[in-house]
Design an enzyme around this catalytic site. Structure first.
Site, short mmCIF file in Angstrom:
data_model
loop_
_atom_site.label_atom_id
_atom_site.label_comp_id
_atom_site.label_asym_id
_atom_site.label_seq_id
_atom_site.Cartn_x
_atom_site.Cartn_y
_atom_site.Cartn_z
N ALA A 59 204.35 73.66 109.22
CA ALA A 59 203.78 74.77 109.99
C ALA A 59 204.63 75.06 111.21
O ALA A 59 204.19 75.68 112.16
CB ALA A 59 202.35 74.46 110.38
N SER A 60 205.85 74.56 111.19
CA SER A 60 206.82 74.79 112.26
C SER A 60 206.23 74.58 113.64
O SER A 60 205.87 73.46 113.98
CB SER A 60 207.44 76.17 112.12
N HIS A 61 206.06 75.65 114.38
CA HIS A 61 205.64 75.52 115.77
C HIS A 61 204.15 75.75 115.98
O HIS A 61 203.70 75.93 117.10
CB HIS A 61 206.46 76.49 116.64
#
Length: 186
Positions: A59-61
């Protein structure tokens, strides 16, 4: 698959849409989506003659409570945009219509083979990523395809591995040696 039988985790009462960043939502809402995207990655691999497709759990960031899934196409790039509506349709298919939805996707994509397929799976360090990656691997296995768990990687690393695993047959003449896609070579 037996018609009308629940396959994989039940779908929650939410609508998800696949976009440039894949699917993103609260992790507890994604079990069925991960299982189903494992199956979609198999279909994409079969549509491309058995070339490897990547499936990244990240979910990256986003906040820790979120997670997501991104499919990596055979050339190491983003999933072909023509497949995004297919991903959305499969993620949102009612549980009792999952088999029919898969059959429709196979027909619409012109997939002739009902065997084979290779999916490379990797994940980030979120507390629920390992469980979600396992659900994707179960979806892959459900269609009798080959799933390979690469463990913890960054998204660009998995893009690189897919690109070099498939080589010039998917990425064109400007690709490095296949050894660059092997474990332990990064």
């Amino acid at each position: 698959m037996k018609r009308g039988r629940l396959v994989g985790p039940p779908k929650p009462a939410v609508h998800l849409a696949y976009g440039t960043a894949g699917f993103r939502a609260k992790a507890e809402l994604l079990d069925s989506t991960f299982f189903r995207m494992g199956m979609l990655a198999v279909l994409r691999s079969r549509a491309r003659g058995g070339l490897a497709v990547g499936l990244m759990v990240t979910a990256s960031h986003n906040a820790e409570c979120d997670n997501g899934i991104k499919l990596i196409d055979t050339d190491g790039g983003m999933l072909d945009q023509r497949w995004e509506p297919m991903a959305t349709a499969l993620a949102n298919a009612p549980d009792g219509e999952l088999t029919d939805t898969l059959d429709t996707l196979v027909k619409d994509a012109g997939i002739a083979s009902s065997s084979g397929g290779r999916v490379l799976v990797a994940r980030d360090t979120r507390s629920h990523s390992e469980r979600l990656a396992q659900l994707a691997l179960e979806g892959i296995a459900h269609l009798d395809a080959r799933g390979e768990d690469f463990g913890l990687l960054t998204t660009p690393q998995l893009h690189h591995i897919v690109r070099h695993t498939n080589g010039a047959s998917a990425a064109g003449p400007h690709v490095g040696p296949a050894a660059w896609g092997k474990r332990g070579r990064l």
